[in-house]
Write an enzyme that holds these catalytic residues in place. Structure first.
Site, PDB file in Angstrom:
ATOM      1  CB  VAL A 114      19.048 -17.136  38.772  1.00 58.62           C
ATOM      2  CG1 VAL A 114      19.672 -15.790  39.155  1.00 58.62           C
ATOM      3  CG2 VAL A 114      18.268 -17.008  37.474  1.00 58.62           C
ATOM      4  CB  CYS A 115      23.962 -18.853  41.415  1.00 51.53           C
ATOM      5  SG  CYS A 115      25.312 -18.816  40.197  1.00 51.53           S
ATOM      6  CG  ASN A 116      24.914 -13.955  44.298  1.00 52.74           C
ATOM      7  OD1 ASN A 116      23.922 -13.303  44.041  1.00 52.74           O
ATOM      8  ND2 ASN A 116      25.225 -14.311  45.536  1.00 52.74           N
ATOM      9  CB  SER A 161      23.964 -21.544  38.215  1.00 53.11           C
ATOM     10  OG  SER A 161      23.237 -20.438  38.675  1.00 53.11           O
ATOM     11  CE1 TYR A 211      18.800 -10.092  41.325  1.00 52.16           C
ATOM     12  CE2 TYR A 211      20.617  -9.501  42.788  1.00 52.16           C
ATOM     13  CZ  TYR A 211      19.320  -9.295  42.326  1.00 52.16           C
ATOM     14  OH  TYR A 211      18.557  -8.285  42.868  1.00 52.16           O
TER      15      TYR A 211
END
Length: 224
Positions: A167-169, A188, A210
């Site tokens: 999970v990243c932004n 990610s 996210y």
């Protein structure tokens, strides 16, 4: 049962998959909430400054070509927000949030664990000072640098045989029809590329990251 920001009871999203290993404990109060307006904003931190890939900066077009080839050959795939609960409960997937610790604390998926791929620039070596100055020139005062302990932290939270959802932004994409590197490459996917080198074979990434989770108004855990 947990209570969301609306005050209505709802089922817990997932059990914490990292509890069986070295999950970072927190004495801070946890609360269930919804993403605020800041959470859906794209990160202003550059994903650069990591290890060279084929002699190239990790965000350069040549490095992305190398990463893309490795990611597709190793069957790295996206997973929709709606499928996260099934992956965790039925298959024991580990939800690994690779955003900086301060972003993780401000809001993250329930049951996820944190191993930052990048972290805030805190030292004052010549290289770090130059990076801070470069970020400041562009009006960015929360610049980041590669987390040198990333591999160690990842191994403490997930085994190489685990299915891991990163999970990243923003999530990124491996769609061959997407020609824009800026829309394709993400932290990610950069983390997945590194983890392939660590021996991890079952890697996925959250589609839309996210930010998309927040757009869909799903519950998050806040430990800030």
């Amino acid at each position: 049962m947990v209570t969301g920001a609306s005050g209505l009871a709802s089922a817990s999203v997932m059990a914490a998959p990292g509890a069986r290993r070295g999950t970072r404990p927190s004495s801070r109060r946890k609360r269930i909430g919804r993403c605020g307006p800041v959470a859906v904003r794209a990160s202003t931190s550059s994903p650069g400054g990591g290890k060279l890939i084929g002699g190239n900066r990790p965000t350069s077009p040549k490095a992305w070509q190398i990463q893309f080839k490795a990611l597709t050959e190793n069957n790295v795939r996206s997973v929709a927000s709606s499928d996260i609960e099934k992956l965790v409960q039925a298959r024991g997937a580990v939800i690994l949030d690779i955003r900086p610790a301060n972003e993780f604390s401000a809001g993250h998926l329930e049951g996820s664990v944190n191993a930052p791929l990048y972290q805030p620039i805190e030292g004052w070596s010549l290289q770090q000072t130059m990076r801070k100055a470069t970020f400041a020139f562009f009006g960015i005062f929360n610049g980041t640098e590669a987390n040198e302990n990333f591999e160690q932290e990842v191994r403490a939270l997930a085994d190489p045989d685990d299915e891991v959802v990163l999970v990243c932004n923003t999530g990124g994409t491996l769609d061959k029809n997407q020609k824009s590197q800026a829309r394709s490459q993400s932290r990610s996917l950069m983390a997945a590329y590194e983890m392939i080198g660590f021996g991890y074979k079952k890697l996925r990434f959250l589609e839309g990251g996210y930010n998309q989770w927040c757009v869909e108004e799903r519950e998050v855990i806040v430990t800030k």
